[in-house]
Design a protein around this motif. Structure first.
Motif, PDB file in Angstrom:
ATOM      1  N   VAL A 211       0.850  -1.191   0.000  1.00 19.76           N
ATOM      2  CA  VAL A 211       0.000   0.000   0.000  1.00 19.76           C
ATOM      3  C   VAL A 211       0.889   1.246   0.000  1.00 19.76           C
ATOM      4  O   VAL A 211       1.854   1.319   0.768  1.00 19.76           O
ATOM      5  N   ASP A 274      -3.867   3.719  -4.789  1.00 17.69           N
ATOM      6  CA  ASP A 274      -3.334   2.359  -4.788  1.00 17.69           C
ATOM      7  C   ASP A 274      -2.176   2.257  -5.775  1.00 17.69           C
ATOM      8  O   ASP A 274      -1.911   3.198  -6.555  1.00 17.69           O
ATOM      9  N   GLU A 284      -4.036  -2.710  -1.837  1.00 20.01           N
ATOM     10  CA  GLU A 284      -5.106  -2.044  -1.103  1.00 20.01           C
ATOM     11  C   GLU A 284      -4.894  -0.521  -1.213  1.00 20.01           C
ATOM     12  O   GLU A 284      -3.794  -0.058  -1.534  1.00 20.01           O
ATOM     13  N   PRO A 806      -4.367 -10.241   2.786  1.00 15.38           N
ATOM     14  CA  PRO A 806      -4.937  -9.197   1.908  1.00 15.38           C
ATOM     15  C   PRO A 806      -6.457  -9.200   1.878  1.00 15.38           C
ATOM     16  O   PRO A 806      -7.075  -8.159   1.689  1.00 15.38           O
TER      17      PRO A 806
END
Length: 845
Positions: A211, A274, A284, A806
């Motif tokens: 991320v 993202d 994410e 995830p």
């Protein structure tokens, strides 16, 4: 990058129904790829290999592969008819955990294959087989393939001059992206041939980038905001970033800053970013809420704390204060005068000060639009501080409930760095560190006396000693948490004895019935006499039964009441689970026993080792075994009864077993059940162990040797079973529990081959395996005495070692076998229950 580490070939030297290729020891996690070209049918191969392709022909071809555990040096093939017309090609491929596809055919025309979406570093292998008479042949490999040579055998039938030949060949090629070919692999003849090909390589890139971090506001007007972020990382490489406003995509970009315009002043917006890689995997989203305004309000005042003190030096730090926009810098002051320009860092060190002199350090904050806060200040002396604060004063209990105790105290003081907070302890275990002077301990057991502690710590970590106070939770009159009671019985007569009070009790229930109890008997009571103590602590005769309320939860025989300390006046005793008595009895030879069932062995063993008094205490139940075991008992084979019981349990059709407290309703007295649990299909206990959750803390052991006894099973054509056993005496000598598993091997032809496979399985299963000790948070629904040892419990963990997945799932989600339960009814932390779990099975091919 995948490479061919070694390649080997085999051509039979004589007619045989079994053929073995040997090669150098294979590295762990390498892929072994095998081509078998055989004139006779293949009836079996070494276990653990997947057959990808088979093209039947006079000289057929088969393609096998497997990922290695390390150390393999052979591959064996059994044929339906003895033959010398067999060839084997072996390849060891490094970094090839993934199988991408294969193809095969029997054809007179072109061999055709197409595989796409291949990562860099794949290896393609192709092999062919042909049978010809009086013909020449040449190989025609597709572009890029490198030949690995040809193996052949010529012969003529008796009375015939016609030359016959079978031959086999292979080739390899490094490939990335895609592989496609379509061409005839044989030239100079037009006869039919068999071929097979496969592609292996690194795992496909399914891992998204990390991320993007530090998404932050870097500019703002009443109608626009500018954000920036730090670079994400990826196992292959980040290609770009997607930017979103209120969930709507603003497009992808390569840069790491974005300005959103045309916004409404005072309205909050959700900004997301993202990262994506070349395979389209997306991370994410990082999120930030921004509100474009004409910000005229300064940030909150920074709270200054001491970071370090020395002779003539002072270091201070502070957290980021709140602001309507974002704080972008700080001004630092000494005795009211600003020191240097504004800075971004939240740490400042002053040097060259007068040792022992007092200085006032100030810090203010400036936001994105130039608004500056008031100063936060701290007065400090420029000298080393190694002195802790004063002790917390007047530590006392404010309130107690059935499951909580609230403790309060007066504040400590400190002469320089200042009091930073207070540590709270339940017994010796630290529970929290807080800035206030009142704290509530929760999750306690009703009716238990606890020890609570408080200490103070200054800004440099100097900590006081603990101030302790004891308090009991209120009793639970609903019966959900009844107290523990310890009762002594005579083994032979079942008559209750004059029970002595026990303290510091700890007992364990384990697979195999080897659980122990330890406890202290305080002998400083004037009512105790030598006769009273002796009659209640007779080795091998005194039974100690542990009750929780009306429920019998543990029982065993006293074995060691001799550990005594005159200074403390405490007699330390040890008891073992009831089955332990049979560890000191031998069994007379009763003659051979052939083809008995596994579940009848435990009854037979008790019949030949138990006295009538024993059988009043003991019963047995659980799942029956179904597999007959050929046993020929001889006197010299009999060691201790528990060794025999463990051997029976580990065999085919065997079981896990443990000692389960029970009640004899007919005679209204306690007894114990030798409880059998199906080894091949253990029950689901329905228990979920979750951290954080009902598990307060856990430890993980990765010692070698989770599987300490390995059985190899080979089904025989006549319906029988050939057995092999490997026992890790080195690991068991270190105190590792007896944990067995059985592995079935097909296609072997001898006891020696079975022994070798069992030895290899044992070596693989004795690697670094995980065992978890989980200390439970005790609540009324923790009825540990109802859990089935040997059964499954679901382990869920999310923490630094096992970060969240995830998809939001726990980092560890796995069914484990309950190996043991350890209970401490009255520790300093109240009732403690520790569940030990281990792998249920070990993946061995």
């Amino acid at each position: 990058m995948s490479t061919i580490r070694q390649e080997r070939t085999y051509s039979a030297s004589g007619v045989s129904g079994g053929h073995t290729i040997t090669f150098n020891s294979v590295l762990p996690k390498s892929r072994i790829v095998i081509f078998v070209h055989s004139y006779a049918g293949v009836s079996g191969t070494s276990s653990g290999y997947e057959e990808h392709e088979w093209a039947a022909h006079t000289l057929g071809i088969r393609l096998f592969s497997r990922v290695s555990y390390g150390g393999e040096t052979t591959f064996g093939v059994g044929t339906s008819d003895p033959t010398d017309r067999i060839f084997i090609h072996m390849f060891e491929l490094t970094d090839c955990p993934h199988y991408y596809g294969s193809a095969s055919a029997r054809t007179t025309g072109a061999a055709s294959m197409s595989v796409g979406d291949l990562p860099d570093g794949c290896v393609a292998l192709v092999g062919l087989s042909q049978y010809v008479t009086d013909d020449d042949a040449a190989l025609s490999w597709p572009s890029g393939f490198v030949s690995n040579g040809v193996l052949f055998r010529n012969w003529s039938d008796p009375g015939s001059s016609l030359v016959k030949q079978v031959y086999a060949a292979t080739a390899d090629r490094a490939v990335s992206g895609s592989l496609s070919f379509s061409q005839r692999l044989i030239s100079l003849n037009s006869k039919e041939y068999a071929w097979a090909a496969g592609v292996f390589g690194p795992s496909p890139d399914e891992t998204p980038p990390s991320v993007p971090s530090e998404l932050r506001l870097t500019g703002m007007t009443p109608t626009s905001v500018t954000v920036a972020w730090d670079a994400a990382s990826d196992n292959v490489g980040v290609v770009g970033y997607g930017v979103y406003l209120n969930g709507v995509s603003e497009g992808d970009q390569g840069g790491r800053t974005k300005t959103f315009t045309g916004l409404t002043p005072g309205l909050s917006y959700n900004v997301q970013v993202d990262a994506y890689d070349s395979k389209g995997n997306r991370s994410e989203r990082a999120e930030l809420t921004v509100t474009p305004i004409n910000d005229t309000t300064p940030p909150d005042v920074p709270v200054v704390r001491v970071a370090a003190l020395g002779a003539g030096t002072i270091s201070v730090a502070w957290d980021t204060p709140a602001d309507q926009s974002v704080v972008v810098g700080y001004g630092v002051y000494r005795n009211g005068a600003k020191v240097g320009a504004d800075q971004v860092a939240r740490l400042k060190t002053f040097t060259g000060l007068t040792t022992g002199a007092v200085y006032t350090i100030g810090v203010d904050a400036i936001d994105l639009l130039g608004n500056r806060s008031a100063k936060g200040t701290r007065t400090l002396r420029a000298q080393a501080d190694t002195t802790p604060p004063t002790l917390p004063g007047g530590v006392h209990v404010v309130a107690a409930t059935k499951t909580s105790v609230t403790v309060a105290w007066t504040a400590s003081s400190d002469d320089n760095a200042g009091v930073a907070g207070y540590g709270l302890y339940l017994g010796a275990a630290k529970q929290a560190e807080i800035p206030s002077t009142v704290y509530t301990f929760t999750g306690l057991t009703p009716g238990i006396l606890y020890s609570f502690g408080v200490d103070a710590v200054d800004g440099l970590g100097n900590r006081t000693t603990k101030v302790m106070v004891q308090a009991a939770t209120l009793p639970d009159l609903s019966g959900q948490a009844p107290p523990y009671e310890y009762v002594m019985y005579d083994w032979s007569s079942h008559v209750p004895l004059d029970s002595l009070p026990l303290q510091n009790v700890s007992f364990e229930i384990t697979l195999g019935g080897s659980g122990m109890l330890t406890a202290d008997i305080p002998l400083y009571d004037e009512d105790y006499t030598v006769g009273r103590v002796s009659s209640a602590t007779r080795p091998e005769r005194t039974m100690i039964l542990v009750y929780r309320g009306e429920r019998l939860v543990w029982g065993g025989r006293l074995i060691d009441p001799q550990d005594y300390d005159s200074e403390s006046g405490v007699l330390r005793i040890t008891a073992e689970e009831v089955i332990g008595v049979f560890g000191r009895r031998f069994i007379a030879f009763t003659g051979p026993r052939m083809a008995t069932l596994a579940h009848t062995e435990i009854a037979w063993l008790l019949e030949h080792a138990a006295s009538p008094a024993d059988l009043r205490w003991l019963t047995y139940s659980g799942v029956p075994g179904t597999v007959a075991i050929d046993r020929e008992y001889r006197a010299e084979e009999f060691g201790r009864i528990l060794d025999q019981l463990g051997e029976v349990a580990a065999g085919p059709g065997g079981f896990e077993w443990w000692v389960k407290p029970a009640w004899d309703n007919t005679n209204d007295r306690p007894r114990f059940e030798l409880r059998r649990v199906n080894r091949d299909d253990p029950p689901d206990t329905g228990l979920t162990l979750e951290y954080p959750g009902n598990v307060r803390k856990y430890t993980r052991s990765t010692r070698r040797g989770l599987e300490t006894q390995t059985w190899g099973k080979l089904p025989l054509p006549d319906g029988g079973v050939m057995l092999s056993k490997v026992t890790r005496t080195d690991l068991m000598g270190e105190g590792w529990p007896l944990l067995e598993d059985a592995h079935q091997f097909d296609g072997l032809t001898s006891q020696a081959a079975l022994n070798a496979e069992a030895q290899r399985a044992s070596a693989a299963a004795a690697g670094a395996k995980q065992v978890f000790e989980c200390v439970l948070a005790i609540t009324p629904d923790v009825r540990w005495w109802e859990w089935e040892l040997g059964g499954h419990a679901q382990m869920l963990i999310t923490d630094h070692l096992y970060p969240v997945m995830p998809d939001g799932g726990p980092g560890l989600d796995r069914a484990m076998k309950i190996v043991s339960l350890r209970v401490e009814p009255d520790s300093d932390e109240g009732e403690l229950v520790t569940v030990t779990t281990g792998e249920h099975t070990v993946a061995v091919d």
